[in-house]
Design an enzyme around this catalytic site. Structure first.
Site, PDB file in Angstrom:
ATOM      1  N   LYS A  38       2.966   1.149  11.337  1.00 35.07           N
ATOM      2  CA  LYS A  38       2.968   2.435  10.636  1.00 35.07           C
ATOM      3  C   LYS A  38       2.468   3.558  11.537  1.00 35.07           C
ATOM      4  CE  LYS A  38       2.418   0.825   5.860  1.00 35.07           C
ATOM      5  NZ  LYS A  38       1.509   0.764   4.698  1.00 35.07           N
ATOM      6  N   GLU A  95       0.864  -1.182   0.000  1.00 34.20           N
ATOM      7  CA  GLU A  95       0.000   0.000   0.000  1.00 34.20           C
ATOM      8  C   GLU A  95       0.901   1.232   0.000  1.00 34.20           C
ATOM      9  OE1 GLU A  95      -3.446  -0.235   2.847  1.00 34.20           O
ATOM     10  OE2 GLU A  95      -2.355  -2.012   3.499  1.00 34.20           O
ATOM     11  N   ARG A 142       5.466 -13.560   9.518  1.00 30.46           N
ATOM     12  CA  ARG A 142       6.048 -12.242   9.297  1.00 30.46           C
ATOM     13  C   ARG A 142       7.327 -12.105  10.110  1.00 30.46           C
ATOM     14  NH1 ARG A 142       1.747  -7.925  11.109  1.00 30.46           N
ATOM     15  NH2 ARG A 142       3.338  -6.604  10.166  1.00 30.46           N
TER      16      ARG A 142
END
Length: 776
Positions: free
Chosen positions: A490, A255, A480
């Site tokens: 973020k 993104e 992950r």
């Protein structure tokens, strides 16, 4: 942006979007128009790609007649490949005055040289003989080295043909990659002789970074082959395989609403590496469905990071490429009675899903409205007749399914926001849950690889593509990557930046990719780190020191050495003449002639680091002590300290020493130094930024270890600035991002805050040296 430029580019076959993007880039646009008008006056489209490549890369030739010369060479089919164009640009940049010598130009750029398939095959045969030992030792892992050697030998050969022929020869010799049956058996030892003990060969960091072993073993090895995933309609797979030629196709779909971090380095390696291991390809797809959070700097940084890591996408795509098709499919979904327009508030939807108590779930009151009514309402949403939050399109899934990803997910919402690519054309935007799987289908992705937080989404992913009766990729999740002493969120990263705890997204203390690059981490070390970790379905928190070890090992191999003193202390050699000046040739890296050498001055006055001197005798201290000798690195004879000079405050400001007449007495230790030489403008003053962990605890979000909250865990000493350090003259060849070992201190990188043209140098500490803590 000039409309005439857009019209010109469209006349050359550019899409409307491509024409506008090219015209918007003022620098490239100007050069490209010059080339079209002067080098290609007939406007032939056959040479457009070459001219655009030239316009994009020949930045130093802007406004020069040489640029047109090169353009004409492209049109005349003298320059046919990107390698030739790159060579031509380099040649032209070297012609400072006068015209280009056509004969010298042709020779430098391979003009007229035709390398046949027979030439390539003959070169490969010769190379395989000379590299026999490497091939036997590394197997298919030697592919990159062989291709690089062939490029040196046959510079102007077709790169794709060279790669294909080298791979073919390797398969012929070793068998297919990853096929244990094809591995050659070791030779049988002679009778009576003892078999040699197998010596495992440890790969270098660079070799590990190129290794595809991680993509051929473990969980990834068990993934399906193209064509093996069943479809709701078998013809969908038949058509897919015709389009793809049965190749593996993956994608990296970030993104564009923030900068990538170390976790993304794993995602990039997994997607590109898996495709590479199976002779496939990988797309970079920007998931640009949230225009409020997306900025051009993120798009640019993402692509730069992918390329910095050494990967080139097969295609660069955008979810917004498909906005119209996504909308049309949403209409189809409504017509199939698998979607409906809902007017519930966020709170009402939360209650429908069980609320805070996670109680019984119930359907929305709009769920069973007539199909025609939902179609009309969806049209009204598209036409801007609803304010944000007044209407959404939800998928009609299964509210009774225990999987929350089936609780009538939102497919479209009203959002009056300007989109960077589609402008104000749309006021409704698709969600990730709706867009992602459909775009995977559009791009014929065979393996949709993502992290385990999307595991619950796999079922809804399959539901949607089957509901629309389109090709269904396979989604597979892997664990992950997270590191100690690091924040990946973020939201938290943005808070650190906005509240001034760090200087920006590229602060070297952050584990963003731009931050790690600025700190001096190498792409080779980062790729090696994530590939050596392998791929499993378990989430992992890896000690940050493990990544630093890869960086340290790689920099040890590639970083030149410089002598630097952090806290300068003057040493006057009283038995050396005041005007003495000699030059010492020192290696850029000891015991590695390939790294070359440079010269440094040696004079009566040198500076050492204050930490390398003690006035009182200490049997455990082997550096400079009054009355004892120490070696100066690269100086043949040691020095002996005789007396100290203090200032009015009693601080030692100078040591008076002598340079011994012979090298007969070998010192117990050697220290770095920097000479004072007005002629050479030595020493060079530099600023050094010594970075350490941003947080005090390995997991700053651990409420037990950090009861005051993660922001309270910020290390107040994570940055220590040394603003008056001194470096030897070898530093003057530095460019931003160059990396060095500061002898006996650590590895450092030239920061972007430097102004090297005017002699201002700022260095960031990348990692410290590995040293015995007891060594003095």
């Amino acid at each position: 942006m000039s409309e005439s430029s857009v019209a010109l580019f469209k006349s050359l076959g550019f899409s409307d979007q491509k024409a506008q993007e090219t015209a918007a880039n003022k620098k490239i646009c100007g050069r490209f128009e010059t080339l079209i008008n002067e080098a290609n006056p007939k406007g032939s489209t056959a040479y457009v790609a070459g001219l655009l490549t030239l316009a994009s890369t020949a930045t130093a030739l802007a406004g020069s007649t040489h640029l047109v010369y090169l353009g004409k060479a492209v049109v005349a089919e003298k320059l046919k490949t990107n390698d030739q164009i790159a060579a031509a640009i380099k040649f032209a940049e070297g012609v400072k005055t006068g015209e280009i010598d056509s004969k010298a130009f042709d020779a430098a750029c391979g003009v007229g040289i035709e390398v046949t398939l027979k030439d390539i095959q003959a070169g490969i045969a010769k190379l395989f003989i000379s590299k026999k030992d490497d091939i036997e030792k590394k197997g298919h892992g030697v592919l990159g080295i062989l291709i690089a050697e062939m490029k040196k030998e046959l510079r102007w050969a077709n790169a794709a043909t060279v790669k294909d022929e080298v791979e073919k020869k390797l398969v012929e010799l070793l068998g297919p990659k990853g096929d244990p049956k094809a591995q050659k058996k070791p030779a049988t030892p002679a009778a009576g002789s003892k078999p040699a003990a197998a010596q495992p060969t440890k790969l270098t960091v660079a070799e590990t970074a190129q290794s595809l072993k991680f993509a051929r073993e473990g969980a990834l090895a068990a993934l399906h082959k193209p064509g093996e995933n069943p479809q709701i309609n078998p013809k969908l797979m038949q058509d897919h395989l015709k389009r793809t030629g049965k190749r593996v196709i993956t994608r990296f779909p970030p993104e564009p609403n923030g900068f990538l971090h170390i976790g993304h380095a794993k995602a990039i390696n997994v997607n590109f590496g898996y495709a590479q291991a199976h002779n496939g390809r990988t797309n970079l797809r920007y998931d640009d469905t949230n225009p409020e959070a997306e900025e051009e700097k993120y798009f640019t940084s993402i692509l730069e990071t992918v390329r910095w890591l050494g990967f080139e996408p097969s295609q660069i795509t955008y979810s917004s490429d498909h906005f119209q098709a996504l909308y049309d499919l949403a209409v189809d979904l409504v017509r199939k009675d698998k979607a409906y327009v809902c007017h519930c508030t966020g709170e009402e939807i939360h209650e429908q899903r069980g609320g805070e108590s996670m109680g019984p779930r119930h359907e929305c009151i709009h769920r069973n409205r007539p199909i025609a009514e939902s179609l009309l309402e969806f049209e009204r949403m598209k036409n801007g007749e609803y304010a944000e939050g007044e209407a959404i399109l939800r998928m009609k899934m299964d509210m009774n399914n225990p999987n929350p990803q089936f609780w009538d997910l939102i497919a479209y919402r009203v959002l009056f926001a300007h989109h960077h690519r589609t402008g104000d054309k749309w006021c409704i935007y698709p969600t990730y849950d709706y867009t992602h799987c459909i775009c995977d289908s559009f791009e014929d992705i065979t393996h949709s690889l993502c992290t385990t937080e999307f595991q619950l989404s796999r079922e809804s992913y399959y539901w949607l593509v089957d509901a629309l009766e389109i090709y269904k990729p396979v989604q597979w999740e892997y664990g992950r990557l997270a590191l100690t002493y690091a924040i990946m969120s973020k939201r938290k990263l943005l808070q650190l930046v906005n509240e001034g705890h760090v200087v920006g997204w590229d602060d070297p203390r952050l584990y963003t990719m731009v931050g790690l690059r600025r700190r001096g981490f190498t792409p080779v070390a980062m790729n090696a780190f994530v590939r050596e970790l392998g791929v499993t379905t378990s989430n992992s928190i890896i000690p940050a020191e493990r990544l630093e070890n890869y960086v340290r090992d790689h920099l040890n191999e590639v970083a030149p050495r410089l002598m630097v003193v952090m806290e300068p202390l003057k040493v006057t050699l009283t038995n050396v003449a005041e005007d003495h000046l000699e030059y010492l040739t020192v290696p850029n890296k000891p015991r590695d002639d390939a790294m070359g050498t440079h010269q440094i001055p040696f004079t009566r006055t040198v500076y050492i680091d204050a930490s390398d001197f003690k006035q009182e005798d200490d049997p455990e201290f082997f550096r400079l002590i009054l009355g004892k000798r120490v070696g100066l690195l690269h100086v043949p004879r040691p020095i002996v300290a005789k007396e100290v000079v203090r200032n009015a405050a009693g601080k030692i400001v100078e040591i008076k020493a002598i340079l011994e007449d012979t090298a007969q007495h070998k010192p117990k230790a050697y220290i770095q130094w920097v000479a004072e030489s007005k002629k050479d403008k030595s020493p060079v003053q530099i600023e050094v930024r010594n970075y350490s962990n941003l947080f005090l605890h390995p997991n700053p979000t651990d409420k037990k270890a950090v009861p005051g909250g993660w922001l309270s865990d910020i290390n107040p000493n994570s940055l220590v600035v040394v603003d008056k350090a001194m470096a030897e003259v070898g530093v003057r060849v530095s460019k931003v991002e160059d990396k060095y070992q500061f002898v006996r201190f650590g590895y450092y990188c030239v920061d972007k805050d430097s102004d090297v043209a005017n002699g201002k140098y700022v260095f960031n500490r990348t990692v410290s040296l590995k040293e015995d803590a007891g060594k003095q």
